[in-house]
Design a protein around this motif. Structure first.
Motif, PDB file in Angstrom:
ATOM      1  N   PRO A   1     129.688  51.677  36.923  1.00  0.00           N
ATOM      2  CA  PRO A   1     130.398  51.619  38.223  1.00  0.00           C
ATOM      3  C   PRO A   1     129.612  52.267  39.358  1.00  0.00           C
ATOM      4  O   PRO A   1     129.701  51.830  40.514  1.00  0.00           O
ATOM      5  CB  PRO A   1     131.697  52.364  37.922  1.00  0.00           C
ATOM      6  CG  PRO A   1     131.944  52.114  36.470  1.00  0.00           C
ATOM      7  CD  PRO A   1     130.571  52.136  35.840  1.00  0.00           C
ATOM      8  N   GLY A   2     128.842  53.281  39.042  1.00  0.00           N
ATOM      9  CA  GLY A   2     128.018  53.953  40.050  1.00  0.00           C
ATOM     10  C   GLY A   2     126.900  53.094  40.606  1.00  0.00           C
ATOM     11  O   GLY A   2     126.276  53.463  41.611  1.00  0.00           O
ATOM     12  N   ASP A   3     126.639  51.944  39.989  1.00  0.00           N
ATOM     13  CA  ASP A   3     125.625  51.014  40.498  1.00  0.00           C
ATOM     14  C   ASP A   3     126.196  50.095  41.570  1.00  0.00           C
ATOM     15  O   ASP A   3     125.452  49.319  42.178  1.00  0.00           O
ATOM     16  CB  ASP A   3     125.063  50.164  39.358  1.00  0.00           C
ATOM     17  CG  ASP A   3     124.306  50.986  38.339  1.00  0.00           C
ATOM     18  OD1 ASP A   3     124.498  50.729  37.122  1.00  0.00           O
ATOM     19  OD2 ASP A   3     123.538  51.873  38.736  1.00  0.00           O
ATOM     20  N   THR A   4     127.498  50.171  41.798  1.00  0.00           N
ATOM     21  CA  THR A   4     128.122  49.334  42.817  1.00  0.00           C
ATOM     22  C   THR A   4     127.552  49.650  44.192  1.00  0.00           C
ATOM     23  O   THR A   4     127.546  50.810  44.622  1.00  0.00           O
ATOM     24  CB  THR A   4     129.648  49.550  42.821  1.00  0.00           C
ATOM     25  OG1 THR A   4     130.186  49.096  41.584  1.00  0.00           O
ATOM     26  CG2 THR A   4     130.303  48.798  43.968  1.00  0.00           C
ATOM     27  N   ALA A   5     127.039  48.633  44.866  1.00  0.00           N
ATOM     28  CA  ALA A   5     126.399  48.818  46.169  1.00  0.00           C
ATOM     29  C   ALA A   5     125.967  47.473  46.717  1.00  0.00           C
ATOM     30  O   ALA A   5     125.958  46.462  45.999  1.00  0.00           O
ATOM     31  CB  ALA A   5     125.188  49.732  46.044  1.00  0.00           C
ATOM     32  N   MET A   6     125.554  47.497  47.993  1.00  0.00           N
ATOM     33  CA  MET A   6     124.838  46.364  48.560  1.00  0.00           C
ATOM     34  C   MET A   6     123.375  46.584  48.241  1.00  0.00           C
ATOM     35  O   MET A   6     122.837  47.672  48.503  1.00  0.00           O
ATOM     36  CB  MET A   6     125.055  46.291  50.069  1.00  0.00           C
ATOM     37  CG  MET A   6     124.426  45.094  50.729  1.00  0.00           C
ATOM     38  SD  MET A   6     125.286  43.568  50.344  1.00  0.00           S
ATOM     39  CE  MET A   6     126.695  43.724  51.451  1.00  0.00           C
ATOM     40  N   TYR A   7     122.755  45.584  47.652  1.00  0.00           N
ATOM     41  CA  TYR A   7     121.351  45.686  47.263  1.00  0.00           C
ATOM     42  C   TYR A   7     120.484  44.908  48.246  1.00  0.00           C
ATOM     43  O   TYR A   7     120.777  43.744  48.560  1.00  0.00           O
ATOM     44  CB  TYR A   7     121.156  45.150  45.848  1.00  0.00           C
ATOM     45  CG  TYR A   7     121.611  46.129  44.798  1.00  0.00           C
ATOM     46  CD1 TYR A   7     122.968  46.383  44.599  1.00  0.00           C
ATOM     47  CD2 TYR A   7     120.690  46.818  44.011  1.00  0.00           C
ATOM     48  CE1 TYR A   7     123.388  47.305  43.649  1.00  0.00           C
ATOM     49  CE2 TYR A   7     121.099  47.738  43.061  1.00  0.00           C
ATOM     50  CZ  TYR A   7     122.454  47.981  42.880  1.00  0.00           C
ATOM     51  OH  TYR A   7     122.871  48.893  41.938  1.00  0.00           O
ATOM     52  N   TYR A   8     119.406  45.562  48.699  1.00  0.00           N
ATOM     53  CA  TYR A   8     118.509  44.986  49.691  1.00  0.00           C
ATOM     54  C   TYR A   8     117.093  44.870  49.127  1.00  0.00           C
ATOM     55  O   TYR A   8     116.600  45.784  48.461  1.00  0.00           O
ATOM     56  CB  TYR A   8     118.453  45.859  50.941  1.00  0.00           C
ATOM     57  CG  TYR A   8     119.768  45.985  51.661  1.00  0.00           C
ATOM     58  CD1 TYR A   8     120.634  47.036  51.371  1.00  0.00           C
ATOM     59  CD2 TYR A   8     120.143  45.074  52.643  1.00  0.00           C
ATOM     60  CE1 TYR A   8     121.842  47.165  52.030  1.00  0.00           C
ATOM     61  CE2 TYR A   8     121.349  45.194  53.311  1.00  0.00           C
ATOM     62  CZ  TYR A   8     122.202  46.240  52.991  1.00  0.00           C
ATOM     63  OH  TYR A   8     123.393  46.369  53.652  1.00  0.00           O
ATOM     64  N   CYS A   9     116.459  43.772  49.451  1.00  0.00           N
ATOM     65  CA  CYS A   9     115.056  43.560  49.168  1.00  0.00           C
ATOM     66  C   CYS A   9     114.257  43.987  50.404  1.00  0.00           C
ATOM     67  O   CYS A   9     114.699  43.738  51.533  1.00  0.00           O
ATOM     68  CB  CYS A   9     114.865  42.076  48.875  1.00  0.00           C
ATOM     69  SG  CYS A   9     113.186  41.529  48.675  1.00  0.00           S
TER      70      CYS A   9
ATOM     71  N   TRP B   1     113.234  43.449  55.831  1.00  0.00           N
ATOM     72  CA  TRP B   1     114.419  43.623  54.989  1.00  0.00           C
ATOM     73  C   TRP B   1     115.206  42.319  54.915  1.00  0.00           C
ATOM     74  O   TRP B   1     115.279  41.566  55.875  1.00  0.00           O
ATOM     75  CB  TRP B   1     115.323  44.714  55.565  1.00  0.00           C
ATOM     76  CG  TRP B   1     114.698  46.077  55.519  1.00  0.00           C
ATOM     77  CD1 TRP B   1     113.765  46.584  56.378  1.00  0.00           C
ATOM     78  CD2 TRP B   1     114.930  47.077  54.532  1.00  0.00           C
ATOM     79  NE1 TRP B   1     113.406  47.854  55.990  1.00  0.00           N
ATOM     80  CE2 TRP B   1     114.114  48.190  54.866  1.00  0.00           C
ATOM     81  CE3 TRP B   1     115.753  47.161  53.416  1.00  0.00           C
ATOM     82  CZ2 TRP B   1     114.096  49.372  54.106  1.00  0.00           C
ATOM     83  CZ3 TRP B   1     115.739  48.332  52.668  1.00  0.00           C
ATOM     84  CH2 TRP B   1     114.913  49.413  53.007  1.00  0.00           C
ATOM     85  N   GLY B   2     115.827  42.099  53.758  1.00  0.00           N
ATOM     86  CA  GLY B   2     116.746  40.988  53.622  1.00  0.00           C
ATOM     87  C   GLY B   2     118.135  41.390  54.094  1.00  0.00           C
ATOM     88  O   GLY B   2     118.362  42.523  54.529  1.00  0.00           O
ATOM     89  N   GLN B   3     119.070  40.444  53.955  1.00  0.00           N
ATOM     90  CA  GLN B   3     120.422  40.679  54.458  1.00  0.00           C
ATOM     91  C   GLN B   3     121.320  41.379  53.436  1.00  0.00           C
ATOM     92  O   GLN B   3     122.401  41.840  53.763  1.00  0.00           O
ATOM     93  CB  GLN B   3     121.076  39.351  54.871  1.00  0.00           C
ATOM     94  CG  GLN B   3     121.681  38.525  53.733  1.00  0.00           C
ATOM     95  CD  GLN B   3     120.645  37.922  52.801  1.00  0.00           C
ATOM     96  OE1 GLN B   3     119.440  37.910  53.083  1.00  0.00           O
ATOM     97  NE2 GLN B   3     121.109  37.392  51.665  1.00  0.00           N
ATOM     98  N   GLY B   4     120.862  41.441  52.196  1.00  0.00           N
ATOM     99  CA  GLY B   4     121.599  42.138  51.157  1.00  0.00           C
ATOM    100  C   GLY B   4     122.447  41.232  50.293  1.00  0.00           C
ATOM    101  O   GLY B   4     122.849  40.137  50.715  1.00  0.00           O
ATOM    102  N   THR B   5     122.696  41.665  49.059  1.00  0.00           N
ATOM    103  CA  THR B   5     123.587  40.970  48.138  1.00  0.00           C
ATOM    104  C   THR B   5     124.447  42.032  47.452  1.00  0.00           C
ATOM    105  O   THR B   5     123.947  43.066  47.029  1.00  0.00           O
ATOM    106  CB  THR B   5     122.800  40.115  47.132  1.00  0.00           C
ATOM    107  OG1 THR B   5     123.705  39.343  46.341  1.00  0.00           O
ATOM    108  CG2 THR B   5     121.917  40.948  46.223  1.00  0.00           C
TER     109      THR B   5
END
Length: 123
Positions: free
Chosen positions: A86-94, A113-117
């Motif tokens: 659960p602690g990995d929950t986040a918006m991930y950016y390249c 930067w990308g827009q995130g996923t």
């Protein structure tokens, strides 16, 4: 100029896996990385790689669970995430840079930067 588009995020149960992708277009970067930002928290580095794939680094919190890789023929960066928590929950950016030194997880060195996923780990 480098353009980045992430994909592959979603909802996954604890212990599950996801693979994020980042499509790269424009100039060829020298280093690439994944960062993440959870609600109410600062953005943090997750993993970084040189474009030749010879040098990688990981945040302590993901070491042994996440793997960063790239397929230069497909102009794509990946982040394989296993044993998700659960602690990995986040918006991930390249992110990408053309710096000539290994920028690792130094955020200020990444101008592109990308827009995130979104990645959500929940039962």
């Amino acid at each position: 100029e480098v353009q980045l588009v992430e994909s592959g995020g979603g909802l996954v149960q604890p212990g599950g896996s996801l693979r994020l992708s980042c499509a790269v277009s424009g100039d060829t970067p020298s280093n690439m990385a994944w960062f993440r930002q959870a609600p109410g928290k600062e953005r943090e580095g997750v993993a970084a790689i040189t474009i030749d794939g010879n040098t990688k680094t990981y945040a302590t919190s993901v070491k042994g669970r996440f793997t960063i890789s790239q397929d230069n023929a497909k102009n794509t960066l990946y982040l394989q995430m296993n044993s998700l928590k659960p602690g990995d929950t986040a918006m991930y950016y390249c992110a990408a840079t053309n710096e000539t030194w290994f920028t690792a997880l130094y955020q200020a060195a990444y101008p592109y930067w990308g827009q995130g996923t979104q990645v959500t780990v929940s039962s």
